[in-house]
Write a protein that holds these residues in place. Structure first.
Motif, PDB file in Angstrom:
ATOM      1  N   LEU A   1       0.829  -1.212   0.000  1.00  0.00           N
ATOM      2  CA  LEU A   1       0.000   0.000   0.000  1.00  0.00           C
ATOM      3  C   LEU A   1       0.863   1.262   0.000  1.00  0.00           C
ATOM      4  O   LEU A   1       0.496   2.273  -0.603  1.00  0.00           O
ATOM      5  CB  LEU A   1      -0.935   0.005   1.210  1.00  0.00           C
ATOM      6  CG  LEU A   1      -2.158  -0.912   1.116  1.00  0.00           C
ATOM      7  CD1 LEU A   1      -2.914  -0.929   2.433  1.00  0.00           C
ATOM      8  CD2 LEU A   1      -3.070  -0.456  -0.013  1.00  0.00           C
ATOM      9  N   LYS A   2       2.007   1.200   0.671  1.00  0.00           N
ATOM     10  CA  LYS A   2       2.879   2.366   0.706  1.00  0.00           C
ATOM     11  C   LYS A   2       3.396   2.732  -0.676  1.00  0.00           C
ATOM     12  O   LYS A   2       3.699   3.903  -0.952  1.00  0.00           O
ATOM     13  CB  LYS A   2       4.064   2.116   1.647  1.00  0.00           C
ATOM     14  CG  LYS A   2       3.694   2.108   3.127  1.00  0.00           C
ATOM     15  CD  LYS A   2       4.922   1.823   3.974  1.00  0.00           C
ATOM     16  CE  LYS A   2       4.575   1.746   5.466  1.00  0.00           C
ATOM     17  NZ  LYS A   2       5.759   1.420   6.291  1.00  0.00           N
ATOM     18  N   THR A   3       3.507   1.738  -1.557  1.00  0.00           N
ATOM     19  CA  THR A   3       4.038   2.004  -2.897  1.00  0.00           C
ATOM     20  C   THR A   3       2.965   2.504  -3.864  1.00  0.00           C
ATOM     21  O   THR A   3       3.276   2.842  -4.999  1.00  0.00           O
ATOM     22  CB  THR A   3       4.678   0.738  -3.484  1.00  0.00           C
ATOM     23  OG1 THR A   3       3.674  -0.291  -3.614  1.00  0.00           O
ATOM     24  CG2 THR A   3       5.798   0.226  -2.588  1.00  0.00           C
ATOM     25  N   ARG A   4       1.715   2.519  -3.432  1.00  0.00           N
ATOM     26  CA  ARG A   4       0.638   2.997  -4.307  1.00  0.00           C
ATOM     27  C   ARG A   4       0.547   4.520  -4.224  1.00  0.00           C
ATOM     28  O   ARG A   4       0.845   5.109  -3.186  1.00  0.00           O
ATOM     29  CB  ARG A   4      -0.709   2.408  -3.902  1.00  0.00           C
ATOM     30  CG  ARG A   4      -0.813   0.875  -3.852  1.00  0.00           C
ATOM     31  CD  ARG A   4      -0.519   0.227  -5.198  1.00  0.00           C
ATOM     32  NE  ARG A   4       0.907  -0.078  -5.334  1.00  0.00           N
ATOM     33  CZ  ARG A   4       1.508  -0.355  -6.480  1.00  0.00           C
ATOM     34  NH1 ARG A   4       0.804  -0.307  -7.599  1.00  0.00           N
ATOM     35  NH2 ARG A   4       2.784  -0.642  -6.526  1.00  0.00           N
ATOM     36  N   THR A   5       0.098   5.131  -5.287  1.00  0.00           N
ATOM     37  CA  THR A   5      -0.110   6.578  -5.262  1.00  0.00           C
ATOM     38  C   THR A   5      -1.273   6.909  -4.332  1.00  0.00           C
ATOM     39  O   THR A   5      -2.137   6.069  -4.069  1.00  0.00           O
ATOM     40  CB  THR A   5      -0.417   7.115  -6.670  1.00  0.00           C
ATOM     41  OG1 THR A   5      -1.622   6.512  -7.144  1.00  0.00           O
ATOM     42  CG2 THR A   5       0.709   6.791  -7.636  1.00  0.00           C
ATOM     43  N   VAL A   6      -1.295   8.133  -3.848  1.00  0.00           N
ATOM     44  CA  VAL A   6      -2.324   8.539  -2.889  1.00  0.00           C
ATOM     45  C   VAL A   6      -3.717   8.368  -3.486  1.00  0.00           C
ATOM     46  O   VAL A   6      -4.651   7.917  -2.812  1.00  0.00           O
ATOM     47  CB  VAL A   6      -2.100  10.002  -2.458  1.00  0.00           C
ATOM     48  CG1 VAL A   6      -3.230  10.474  -1.553  1.00  0.00           C
ATOM     49  CG2 VAL A   6      -0.749  10.137  -1.751  1.00  0.00           C
ATOM     50  N   SER A   7      -3.865   8.692  -4.762  1.00  0.00           N
ATOM     51  CA  SER A   7      -5.197   8.604  -5.379  1.00  0.00           C
ATOM     52  C   SER A   7      -5.656   7.167  -5.583  1.00  0.00           C
ATOM     53  O   SER A   7      -6.860   6.906  -5.701  1.00  0.00           O
ATOM     54  CB  SER A   7      -5.185   9.329  -6.726  1.00  0.00           C
ATOM     55  OG  SER A   7      -4.236   8.738  -7.595  1.00  0.00           O
ATOM     56  N   ASP A   8      -4.702   6.216  -5.626  1.00  0.00           N
ATOM     57  CA  ASP A   8      -5.065   4.811  -5.861  1.00  0.00           C
ATOM     58  C   ASP A   8      -5.278   4.020  -4.572  1.00  0.00           C
ATOM     59  O   ASP A   8      -5.838   2.922  -4.617  1.00  0.00           O
ATOM     60  CB  ASP A   8      -3.968   4.117  -6.682  1.00  0.00           C
ATOM     61  CG  ASP A   8      -3.896   4.634  -8.103  1.00  0.00           C
ATOM     62  OD1 ASP A   8      -4.853   5.315  -8.517  1.00  0.00           O
ATOM     63  OD2 ASP A   8      -2.892   4.374  -8.790  1.00  0.00           O
ATOM     64  N   ARG A   9      -4.833   4.541  -3.441  1.00  0.00           N
ATOM     65  CA  ARG A   9      -4.875   3.762  -2.204  1.00  0.00           C
ATOM     66  C   ARG A   9      -6.287   3.376  -1.766  1.00  0.00           C
ATOM     67  O   ARG A   9      -6.490   2.265  -1.272  1.00  0.00           O
ATOM     68  CB  ARG A   9      -4.158   4.515  -1.087  1.00  0.00           C
ATOM     69  CG  ARG A   9      -2.655   4.418  -1.208  1.00  0.00           C
ATOM     70  CD  ARG A   9      -1.926   5.191  -0.149  1.00  0.00           C
ATOM     71  NE  ARG A   9      -0.507   5.291  -0.459  1.00  0.00           N
ATOM     72  CZ  ARG A   9       0.340   6.072   0.174  1.00  0.00           C
ATOM     73  NH1 ARG A   9      -0.088   6.844   1.170  1.00  0.00           N
ATOM     74  NH2 ARG A   9       1.616   6.103  -0.163  1.00  0.00           N
ATOM     75  N   PRO A  10      -7.300   4.244  -1.894  1.00  0.00           N
ATOM     76  CA  PRO A  10      -8.648   3.812  -1.486  1.00  0.00           C
ATOM     77  C   PRO A  10      -9.106   2.548  -2.214  1.00  0.00           C
ATOM     78  O   PRO A  10      -9.750   1.688  -1.618  1.00  0.00           O
ATOM     79  CB  PRO A  10      -9.523   5.021  -1.843  1.00  0.00           C
ATOM     80  CG  PRO A  10      -8.592   6.187  -1.794  1.00  0.00           C
ATOM     81  CD  PRO A  10      -7.281   5.680  -2.274  1.00  0.00           C
ATOM     82  N   PHE A  11      -8.763   2.448  -3.491  1.00  0.00           N
ATOM     83  CA  PHE A  11      -9.125   1.253  -4.254  1.00  0.00           C
ATOM     84  C   PHE A  11      -8.435   0.021  -3.686  1.00  0.00           C
ATOM     85  O   PHE A  11      -9.070  -1.005  -3.414  1.00  0.00           O
ATOM     86  CB  PHE A  11      -8.749   1.456  -5.725  1.00  0.00           C
ATOM     87  CG  PHE A  11      -8.857   0.216  -6.569  1.00  0.00           C
ATOM     88  CD1 PHE A  11     -10.063  -0.141  -7.140  1.00  0.00           C
ATOM     89  CD2 PHE A  11      -7.747  -0.594  -6.806  1.00  0.00           C
ATOM     90  CE1 PHE A  11     -10.170  -1.286  -7.923  1.00  0.00           C
ATOM     91  CE2 PHE A  11      -7.841  -1.726  -7.578  1.00  0.00           C
ATOM     92  CZ  PHE A  11      -9.054  -2.086  -8.134  1.00  0.00           C
ATOM     93  N   TYR A  12      -7.128   0.112  -3.502  1.00  0.00           N
ATOM     94  CA  TYR A  12      -6.376  -1.060  -3.050  1.00  0.00           C
ATOM     95  C   TYR A  12      -6.731  -1.447  -1.613  1.00  0.00           C
ATOM     96  O   TYR A  12      -6.735  -2.633  -1.278  1.00  0.00           O
ATOM     97  CB  TYR A  12      -4.877  -0.810  -3.187  1.00  0.00           C
ATOM     98  CG  TYR A  12      -4.389  -0.874  -4.615  1.00  0.00           C
ATOM     99  CD1 TYR A  12      -4.282  -2.084  -5.272  1.00  0.00           C
ATOM    100  CD2 TYR A  12      -4.073   0.292  -5.312  1.00  0.00           C
ATOM    101  CE1 TYR A  12      -3.842  -2.145  -6.589  1.00  0.00           C
ATOM    102  CE2 TYR A  12      -3.638   0.246  -6.628  1.00  0.00           C
ATOM    103  CZ  TYR A  12      -3.529  -0.989  -7.262  1.00  0.00           C
ATOM    104  OH  TYR A  12      -3.109  -1.044  -8.566  1.00  0.00           O
ATOM    105  N   LYS A  13      -7.016  -0.478  -0.763  1.00  0.00           N
ATOM    106  CA  LYS A  13      -7.389  -0.801   0.616  1.00  0.00           C
ATOM    107  C   LYS A  13      -8.622  -1.684   0.661  1.00  0.00           C
ATOM    108  O   LYS A  13      -8.725  -2.596   1.490  1.00  0.00           O
ATOM    109  CB  LYS A  13      -7.622   0.481   1.423  1.00  0.00           C
ATOM    110  CG  LYS A  13      -6.349   1.197   1.827  1.00  0.00           C
ATOM    111  CD  LYS A  13      -6.656   2.459   2.632  1.00  0.00           C
ATOM    112  CE  LYS A  13      -5.363   3.158   3.049  1.00  0.00           C
ATOM    113  NZ  LYS A  13      -5.636   4.409   3.804  1.00  0.00           N
ATOM    114  N   LYS A  14      -9.572  -1.424  -0.222  1.00  0.00           N
ATOM    115  CA  LYS A  14     -10.780  -2.246  -0.258  1.00  0.00           C
ATOM    116  C   LYS A  14     -10.539  -3.588  -0.933  1.00  0.00           C
ATOM    117  O   LYS A  14     -11.000  -4.627  -0.472  1.00  0.00           O
ATOM    118  CB  LYS A  14     -11.903  -1.486  -0.966  1.00  0.00           C
ATOM    119  CG  LYS A  14     -12.504  -0.367  -0.134  1.00  0.00           C
ATOM    120  CD  LYS A  14     -13.843   0.100  -0.693  1.00  0.00           C
ATOM    121  CE  LYS A  14     -14.500   1.100   0.253  1.00  0.00           C
ATOM    122  NZ  LYS A  14     -15.852   1.499  -0.214  1.00  0.00           N
TER     123      LYS A  14
END
Length: 1302
Positions: free
Chosen positions: A470-483
């Motif tokens: 998750l740390k390597t994801r861009t800020v805008s993409d993190r909500p998607f990956y968290k779910k």
């Protein structure tokens, strides 16, 4: 005959309609009142048709043929049938058979008839006064194990004949007529259920059936449906590949498409349908909703679209799979299913949903008719779906633009078809081509979303580090990956990745990974390269420019703008488009099944299968061996046809050919069952055939207690208890910090010094008695051992401190943002691994930065770059003190030959930086000496571990503890002989990324091929490395970078490899099999199993493909000659009294064989010509470890493995005196090759130098060079076009050295 065809396309056929009593009641009311009735009925199952439809009569012996039922059947459906009363003139004998009777049907246990009638009529069932168009819709059933079954339903109306109902044409009744009759039409439904999603094929088939049953008499209705079902039960689903099956159901030809590949699902629908209903943005939202496992409902006014659109979205996700409830069609009475609290994917008619919409919250509504997606929340709340990762979404949107979705536009330049069959074929080919393009685009989308997941997996311990991902994801993409990371879909996906499953995702991941990407996956630790840093800056500047532009345009929403360019994807996209084009232009073959015979009796079915085998035999005879994939499909189908005729031996012969040709479609369980049910006499006869004897033995081998594959997935967690050495190694490997065991053990020693510091214990100075009586009240406890006087362990707090510091350092390194002026001075693949605090130096004030190549000063104030030194240029490193009155400041002095010495006032960081620079300097020195760039990466790991140890310790002994990790600084004085250094070109590591090295058992170099000057990895020269446990690692022999990490061929040690042609590499294994790797697909789906013990060697004979033969030998003395084209055995013989055949060579049409204590010359039929024995002085025979033939000089060269001696004989006259070459300090010889006029010999040296290579001048018969580059025995040698010789070492070394040939 087997009762049921394995893999038949039909499971069950069901007729559903209104009950006879209800029809009678309503019709009487309609005719009586003269009013049209809209009364709704409850549909009922009228008849069920389940295979087998014909069975074999009892044989003369009184036994019935064994069946091959593919699906267990244990439930029955009983339907009462009422028969017409006997006519007054009928006999009593006939009358007793006209009574009410009951039929019992055996139903597959994965088919549940309960509720099927509602799904066949999901809307209302009513009598109509006017006929309606036939209506088709599609069903999907899922059992408790997640197995899906598919149904195709046709609803049609038939006129109710005057004075009777139409139910199966059986019951008749009279109606009192009071008013003029009006035409009435009763609804019926026929449902075909199958294990295979042949939506289009079954729709076409039912279209043919309804044309017949509408015009047939009522008494023939049930018979026609049964005959239709019986025909479908004869037809197998085609095996994966390019062979489509075609059969006639007048007036249409029905086509059954196969899976394109075993990794792909069957697709028999229009995959582009969602693109006609939704915009790409909406499609991405729907896919996101599925990926984050929402409660999703598709709604439409067309029942057929519900399943077809839902199935398309399920296929778009492939190989990810929907894990929850899946009911694409809900009937009117099933609307309460939408109240379920868990995730689901369902579909319902829009009219019925509107009635319950106001009562349900939290649904994602996908309106197919309007092309929209919204939430069903009662309040007007914005749709809460996370946005798809921007880069992946942009690539998907761009690729979709290239699709031609309209057939009429695509075919506007073509002439009109005068034949409906040609028109359907043309349309079908266009659709298949479009489906393939959409599959690739959607698969690329999944790969782009999840491709970085593999970088955060620990395969050995099945750990996924989600936090670091998750740390390597861009800020805008993190909500998607968290779910997504919390879903069952992703969990199942992780299982497949951790099991290294080479599914469609894995294959495309390999296709789109560049050489740099593959190398980066092996780098540990990883840091952003200068190229990535520059790209990040470019993205940021582009985004800011667009954002400023958007701010001046009120109508342009800034929040939806992409914050990155997609130009860098163009090369990757073009490569994929080219691959897709190649895949789609692949020729499709169609095989037409024979016409069905009538009536369908036992004899006619046997005759039909006989016709099928004859047609398949003609197809096989007319297909050349170069089309091995097509031949495999023919063998598969003919084997099934033979099986249905009880011709078991012929079926096994076809399955044996299939086993050699394509293991991916080999029906292993079916073949096992065939063998188990064969009559004893047939099985005995089959075992007499050599080609079947081995297959039967393999199939009957007991697999023993098979350990279930570990499929669990763990997330890394910090330890909560004290750790001994073994547990510490496991924890560190799980964390992903480092994998190498030796490095972890040095880290363990360093951290136990941290422990002793915390406990104020100097256990090294304590006696055994003092250690045993010391009371320890801290977190750590020390136990005693006989070897060292103490047994150390590490407490969880120390581990936590170390881990947190390591991760913080990683995060800081990811956030390093160098100015473009500085980036321009560095190589594009360089990364910054450590920055000092701001220090004063004689070069200026700034931060000292460390990369894998150099030290440089990052100046403060106005950004600037000053190079301090490249590691290879450092001459001296010195700790000094700089006088700054009244203090003396600790400083570090670095001397180079190119510029004035660098002096940096590092203060309390000096000692750590001295350790770091010394280790990097030593690592670079070692890398240059040994021509092994991996040493640099190892040195980087060491210095970062040092940094973390010092950071978590913060005490005077921290530097001493960190010094335990200075491995290369201690090894830098190791001398490499001048001859070795001059001859050695490079070293590579096939075990990169593994926890420990693996032995290199065999090497093979295959030259490159230029095909139309294309830049394709498949055309480049390659190096194949055979390791333990059936692993083959592939290198690009131009750049010496890894091209493929692991091609799995069995699970045993691999002994030999042979490049047979450009597209084939044969691998001989310890498990007695020869595996054939397809060099284009990098997969192994062919296997030769005629050997019974270890396959030890192979040689190639012939130059043209049509004449190529391979001779293979096994340890027990068996030699087999294979035709490369057909894989048929040409000769097969056993050397007498041979128990250790280790090698064979071909010379002048004879075979030379090494059998341990002798060398034999035999003819190709096994006849012994000559025997060569070397006697020891004591009278015993010398042991030959390896040999080769020198054809130019007509010489035979053999090595005595236990003596370090090489002998050379004249092959014309073996009685002539032999030449002897004694190898100095050689304990054993394992391999030899010829390169130009030199003989290269690999083996084991003295105890200090284990791996040695001797280069012998074949003219002077003397040793020219002794090369030392491995710390373990040299096990394999191969030549690369006589320019280089490559050597592979044992498991203590595990590397491949590349030597120049002079």
């Amino acid at each position: 005959m087997a009762d049921i065809l394995p893999n038949a396309i039909l499971e069950i056929c069901v007729v559903v309609g209104a009950s006879n009593e209800k029809l009678k009641e309503v019709c009487q009311a309609v005719h009586k009142d003269g009013a049209r009735s809209h009364t709704c009925f409850s549909p009922e199952i009228q008849s069920v048709h389940v295979p087998p439809f014909v069975t074999k009569e009892v044989s003369q012996s009184g036994t019935v043929a064994q069946t091959f039922t593919r699906t267990p059947r244990h439930r029955s459906f009983r339907k009462k049938k009422e028969y017409k009363q006997a006519a007054p003139g009928s006999s009593n004998a006939n009358t007793q058979h006209m009574e009410s009777q009951t039929e019992e049907f055996s139903v597959p246990n994965n088919i549940d008839l309960q509720g099927l009638s509602q799904l066949c009529f999901p809307g209302e069932l009513q009598i109509e006064t006017e006929p309606k168009e036939d209506h088709y819709h599609f069903l999907v059933f899922t059992d408790v194990f997640g197995t899906r079954t598919y149904g195709v339903v046709v609803q049609f109306y038939r006129p109710i004949q005057e004075g009777s109902s139409f139910q199966n044409g059986q019951t008749h009744w009279d109606i009192a007529v009071h008013h003029p009759r009006m035409s009435l039409y009763a609804p019926s439904s026929i449902c075909v259920i199958s294990k295979f999603p042949y939506y289009t094929a079954f729709k076409d088939s039912l279209s043919c059936l309804t044309k017949q049953v509408k015009s047939c008499r009522e008494v023939d209705f049930d018979h026609e449906v049964r005959r239709f079902a019986a025909k479908l039960a004869l037809i197998p689903s085609p095996p994966p590949g390019a062979l489509h099956l075609v059969f006639d159901l007048k007036p249409l030809q029905i086509v059954l498409p196969p899976r394109e590949d075993p990794k792909y699902p069957i697709i028999d629908l229009d995959l582009h349908s969602p693109f006609l209903c939704f915009k790409p943005k909406c499609i991405l939202q729907i896919l996101t909703s599925i990926l984050v496992e929402q409660r999703i409902v598709f709604v439409s006014a067309d029942w057929a679209l519900l399943t077809l659109i839902a199935e398309c979205f399920i296929l778009y996700l492939h190989p990810l799979q929907w894990q929850h409830t899946y009911v694409p069609v809900l009937s009117k009475g099933m609307m309460d299913f939408l109240m379920a609290p868990t995730a689901f994917l369902m579909g319902c008619h829009i009219d019925y949903f509107n009635k319950v919409n106001s009562e349900i919250e939290g649904l994602i509504l996908v309106n197919i008719d309007e092309g929209t997606i919204k939430s069903s929340n009662l309040t007007d709340i914005k749709l809460d779906i996370p946005r798809m990762p921007l880069e992946a979404a942009a690539c998907f949107t761009e690729r979709v633009k290239s699709l031609q979705l309209h057939y009429d536009l695509e075919s506007s330049h073509l002439g009109s078809c005068t034949d409906i069959s040609d028109l359907r074929i043309r349309r079908r080919d266009w659709q298949q081509n479009l489906n393939s393009q959409i599959q690739d685009i959607c698969l690329e989308l999944m790969v782009n979303i999840f491709r970085e997941v593999s970088s955060h997996l620990n395969y050995e311990y099945r750990v996924f580090n989600s936090e670091e991902f998750l740390k390597t994801r861009t800020v805008s993409d993190r909500p998607f990956y968290k779910k997504v990371l919390e879903t069952y879909i992703f969990h199942s996906f992780l299982k497949a990745r951790l099991s290294r499953k080479l599914d469609a995702f894995g294959c495309m991941e390999l296709r789109i990974y560049s050489e740099k990407d593959r190398m980066k996956m092996l780098d540990s630790p990883r840091r952003p390269t200068m190229e990535e840093m520059a790209l990040r800056k470019e993205r940021s500047s582009d985004f800011l420019m667009v954002k400023r532009l958007a701010a001046s345009m009120p109508n342009l929403p800034v929040d939806i703008l992409h914050d990155f360019p997609i130009d860098h994807l163009s090369m990757k996209m073009n490569r994929l488009e080219n691959d897709t084009l190649k895949r789609n232009t692949k020729s499709i073959r169609r095989f037409k099944l024979p016409e069905f015979r009538c009536p369908l009796t036992y004899s006619s079915v046997i005759a039909w299968y006989t016709d099928s085998t004859n047609l398949l035999s003609k197809a096989i005879n007319s297909t050349g061996p170069e089309s091995s994939s097509l031949l495999a499909r023919y063998y598969y189908l003919r084997g099934l046809a033979y099986l249905m005729q009880d011709k078991f031996q012929e079926a096994l012969l076809d399955f044996q050919n299939l086993y050699k040709t394509d293991r991916d479609i080999f029906p292993k369980e079916l073949v096992k069952k065939v063998i188990s049910v064969m009559p004893p006499d047939q099985r005995k006869n089959a075992s007499r055939k050599s080609e079947l004897k081995r297959l039967i033995s393999i199939m009957l081998e007991k697999e023993g207690d098979v350990i279930a594959a570990d499929e669990h997935v763990k997330t890394f967690q910090l330890p909560k208890t004290h750790m001994h050495k073994e547990d510490f190694v496991k924890r560190i490997q799980e964390s992903g910090i480092v994998k190498d065991i030796d490095t972890i053990l040095r880290l363990f020693d360093a951290l136990t010094i941290v422990e002793s510091e915390k406990n104020n214990l100097n256990y090294r100075d304590m006696t055994l008695e003092q250690c045993s009586t010391t009371k320890v009240v801290s977190r750590s406890v020390f136990y005693l051992s006989a070897e060292t006087g103490h047994l150390k362990q590490i407490d969880p707090e120390t581990f936590k401190d170390f881990y947190n510091f390591w991760k913080e350092s990683e995060t800081e390194a990811q956030e390093v943002n160098l100015p473009l002026e500085v980036i321009g001075h560095l190589d594009k693949n360089e990364s910054v691994y450590k920055l000092s605090s701001s220090v004063k130096t004689n070069y200026g004030v700034g931060k000292i930065a460390l990369t894998q190549k150099r030290l440089f000063l990052l100046l403060e104030g106005r950004p600037g770059y000053v190079e301090i030194a490249k590691f290879r240029d450092i001459q001296e490193l010195e700790n000094i003190s700089v006088m700054l009155f009244p203090l003396r400041i600790p400083a570090l002095k670095i001397k180079t030959a190119l510029k004035e010495p660098f002096i940096g006032n590092l203060k309390n960081e000096r000692d750590l930086w001295q350790l770091i620079v010394k280790e990097m300097w030593a690592g670079k020195t070692m890398a240059d000496k040994h021509k092994d760039p991996q040493y640099i990466q190892c040195a980087l790991t060491n210095v970062l571990l040092m940094d973390a140890v010092v950071g978590c310790m913060q005490s005077p002994r921290a530097i001493y503890a960190a010094s335990k990790l200075a491995y290369f600084d201690q090894m830098k004085n190791m001398v490499v002989p001048k001859t070795t250094s001059e001859t050695l070109k490079h070293k590579i590591n096939p075990s990169a990324g593994q926890t420990s090295p693996q032995a290199v058992n065999a090497l093979l170099y295959t030259p490159g091929h230029l095909i139309q000057q294309e830049e394709d990895e498949n055309t480049k020269p390659r190096l194949w490395c055979a390791l333990s446990e059936g692993k083959v690692v592939l290198f690009n022999a131009t750049s010496w970078s890894i091209q493929q990490h692991c091609i799995q061929v069995g699970n045993s040690k691999l002994n030999c490899m042979l490049g047979v042609e450009f597209s084939q590499v044969w691998v001989g294994s310890q498990d007695s099999s020869i595996y054939i790797i397809n060099t284009c697909s990098m997969s192994c789906n062919k296997q030769l199993t005629e050997h019974c013990t270890d396959v030890t060697d192979m040689v190639l004979e012939g130059s043209k493909l049509s004449h190529k033969q391979v001779h293979s030998c096994s340890l027990d003395g068996r030699i087999i000659c294979w035709d490369v084209n057909t894989l048929a055995i040409k000769t097969n013989f056993q050397l007498p009294n041979c128990h250790k055949l280790t090698a064979i060579k071909l010379h002048n049409s004879t075979l030379w064989c090494c059998v341990g204590d002798a060398l034999l010359e035999v003819k190709k039929n096994g006849q012994l010509l000559r025997k060569l024995i070397l006697e020891n002085p004591k009278g015993s025979h010398a042991y030959f470890s390896c040999f080769l033939v020198f054809p130019e000089k007509n010489q035979l060269v053999a090595a005595c493995g236990d003596k370090g001696e090489v002998y050379i004989w004249d092959m014309k006259d073996l009685s002539k005196p032999r030449q002897k070459i004694q190898l100095q300090d050689c304990k054993s010889i394992s391999c030899m090759i010829l390169a130009k006029n030199q003989l290269w010999i690999g083996g084991r040296g003295s105890d200090k130098v284990r791996g040695k290579i001797y280069v012998v001048d074949t003219s002077k018969h003397c040793v020219e060079k002794e090369l030392v580059a491995h710390v373990d025995m040299v096990r394999a040698l191969c030549s690369a076009e006589d320019r280089y010789v490559l050597s592979g070492a044992g498991k203590e070394d595990g590397k491949v050295a590349i030597w120049k040939v002079e």
